[in-house]
Design an enzyme around this catalytic site. Structure first.
Site, PDB file in Angstrom:
ATOM      1  N   LYS A 127     -22.850  -5.827 -13.444  1.00 41.02           N
ATOM      2  CA  LYS A 127     -21.688  -6.641 -13.079  1.00 41.02           C
ATOM      3  C   LYS A 127     -21.591  -6.793 -11.563  1.00 41.02           C
ATOM      4  O   LYS A 127     -21.458  -7.909 -11.046  1.00 41.02           O
ATOM      5  CB  LYS A 127     -20.419  -5.994 -13.632  1.00 41.02           C
ATOM      6  CG  LYS A 127     -19.118  -6.638 -13.178  1.00 41.02           C
ATOM      7  CD  LYS A 127     -18.967  -8.061 -13.670  1.00 41.02           C
ATOM      8  CE  LYS A 127     -17.569  -8.589 -13.361  1.00 41.02           C
ATOM      9  NZ  LYS A 127     -17.463 -10.024 -13.665  1.00 41.02           N
TER      10      LYS A 127
ATOM     11  N   PHE B 280     -24.580 -22.435  -7.012  1.00 40.74           N
ATOM     12  CA  PHE B 280     -24.001 -21.681  -5.888  1.00 40.74           C
ATOM     13  C   PHE B 280     -24.688 -22.002  -4.557  1.00 40.74           C
ATOM     14  O   PHE B 280     -24.734 -21.165  -3.660  1.00 40.74           O
ATOM     15  CB  PHE B 280     -24.018 -20.167  -6.162  1.00 40.74           C
ATOM     16  CG  PHE B 280     -23.091 -19.770  -7.270  1.00 40.74           C
ATOM     17  CD1 PHE B 280     -21.779 -19.418  -7.017  1.00 40.74           C
ATOM     18  CD2 PHE B 280     -23.520 -19.797  -8.590  1.00 40.74           C
ATOM     19  CE1 PHE B 280     -20.906 -19.079  -8.039  1.00 40.74           C
ATOM     20  CE2 PHE B 280     -22.661 -19.466  -9.627  1.00 40.74           C
ATOM     21  CZ  PHE B 280     -21.351 -19.104  -9.354  1.00 40.74           C
TER      22      PHE B 280
ATOM     23  N   GLY C  46     -19.434 -24.907   2.195  1.00 37.43           N
ATOM     24  CA  GLY C  46     -17.999 -25.130   2.284  1.00 37.43           C
ATOM     25  C   GLY C  46     -17.323 -24.068   3.124  1.00 37.43           C
ATOM     26  O   GLY C  46     -17.956 -23.450   3.993  1.00 37.43           O
TER      27      GLY C  46
ATOM     28  N   GLY D 237     -13.681 -17.343  -2.478  1.00 39.59           N
ATOM     29  CA  GLY D 237     -12.432 -16.582  -2.599  1.00 39.59           C
ATOM     30  C   GLY D 237     -12.308 -16.068  -4.014  1.00 39.59           C
ATOM     31  O   GLY D 237     -13.312 -15.826  -4.686  1.00 39.59           O
TER      32      GLY D 237
ATOM     33  N   CYS E  42     -12.985 -12.004  -8.009  1.00 38.15           N
ATOM     34  CA  CYS E  42     -14.225 -11.312  -8.373  1.00 38.15           C
ATOM     35  C   CYS E  42     -15.154 -11.030  -7.198  1.00 38.15           C
ATOM     36  O   CYS E  42     -15.515  -9.888  -6.946  1.00 38.15           O
ATOM     37  CB  CYS E  42     -14.969 -12.104  -9.446  1.00 38.15           C
ATOM     38  SG  CYS E  42     -14.119 -12.126 -11.039  1.00 38.15           S
TER      39      CYS E  42
ATOM     40  N   LYS F 294     -10.123 -22.273  -5.972  1.00 39.41           N
ATOM     41  CA  LYS F 294     -10.993 -23.251  -6.618  1.00 39.41           C
ATOM     42  C   LYS F 294     -10.127 -24.181  -7.454  1.00 39.41           C
ATOM     43  O   LYS F 294      -8.945 -23.890  -7.692  1.00 39.41           O
ATOM     44  CB  LYS F 294     -12.044 -22.558  -7.497  1.00 39.41           C
ATOM     45  CG  LYS F 294     -11.480 -21.843  -8.727  1.00 39.41           C
ATOM     46  CD  LYS F 294     -12.608 -21.246  -9.571  1.00 39.41           C
ATOM     47  CE  LYS F 294     -12.051 -20.589 -10.831  1.00 39.41           C
ATOM     48  NZ  LYS F 294     -13.143 -20.026 -11.671  1.00 39.41           N
TER      49      LYS F 294
END
Length: 265
Positions: free
Chosen positions: A31, A76, A80, A84, A87, A147
């Site tokens: 993870k 990805f 930009g 944020g 995660c 987002k």
């Protein structure tokens, strides 16, 4: 436990979604490693974008070509104002902290976090370079959430940018479809607006920070009529530079050459 979990996830199992059965430590590392790798990818392309601006390259062309290499992939690689949300920042911090506890410095994770923090400040610098002295200027900010399609403001780049603009004496008119009320509670100095066109009213520039769908198809005649000057600062590279220049805007984006006419103060 394994049988119970497979039963719970049977709908995924039936469409042959791969399952990885492993120990707890490996599961936790999967993870953290996944999210930190993706965050690093974002920070990397933002650094490339900053270099592109200085050498005259176009980061979107660079990213597209990079993404064609299947070892890298296209996901990805969108330049930009930085990442944020809950995660990526949390998992970077957690992986660094675990490293500290076991006596190992996570250098790449640290660098990804540093680049991300710097990127927000570079966006403020970009706005300053476009508009000059910020004190007393009015700007319109489109988007506050980290987002689109969420009201989540955790670690949102827009909040950092807005806070800096306010600190430098800007009047910041803002609109977000979902996070407006909460955002103006966090930063009471922001002036909430009814929509993008209301936000643009009397502003020196329109600054797109969160790429909500409704900001992808703006009526630019209305935008131009509302703004004091036709300046569009696109921190998500939503629009095509040549099209914006043809519409009469001074168009500034991330990692791409500036387009359009410059006006003297």
């Amino acid at each position: 436990a394994m049988a119970i979990m497979k039963d719970l996830y049977r709908p995924l199992y039936l469409i042959e979604t791969p399952f990885v059965v492993t120990d707890i430590a490996s599961a936790e590392m999967i993870k953290y490693a996944s999210n930190v790798f993706l965050a690093t990818k974002v920070s990397f392309i933002n650094e490339i974008a900053n270099m592109c601006e200085r050498v005259g390259a176009d980061v979107q062309v660079v990213a597209k070509a990079m993404g064609l290499d299947h070892r890298i992939g296209s996901k990805f690689l969108h330049a930009g104002p930085g990442f944020g949300g809950s995660c990526f920042p949390k998992d970077i911090a957690a992986l660094i902290q675990v490293g500290k506890q076991i006596g190992y410095e996570m250098e790449i994770a640290r660098a990804a976090a540093r680049v991300n923090a710097r990127q927000r400040l570079l966006m403020v610098e970009k706005i300053r370079e476009t508009l000059g002295e910020l004190k007393g200027k009015t700007v319109a900010l489109l988007g506050l959430s980290f987002k689109p399609n969420t009201n989540d403001l955790r670690e949102a780049p827009a909040l950092t940018i807005a806070e800096r603009l306010l600190a430098e004496g800007c009047v910041v008119r803002v609109y977000d479809p979902a996070a407006l009320e909460e955002g103006t509670k966090i930063l009471p100095g922001l002036l909430p607006c009814a929509d993008a066109y209301d936000a643009a009213q009397g502003a020196e520039a329109l600054i797109l920070v969160t790429e909500w769908n409704q900001f992808r198809n703006l009526n630019f005649e209305r935008v131009k009529a509302a703004l004091r000057r036709p300046v569009f600062i696109d921190l998500r590279n939503v629009y095509e530079p040549d099209r914006m220049a043809a519409l009469g805007f001074r168009y500034v984006s991330v990692g791409r050459p500036e387009r359009g006419p410059r006006e003297k103060d």
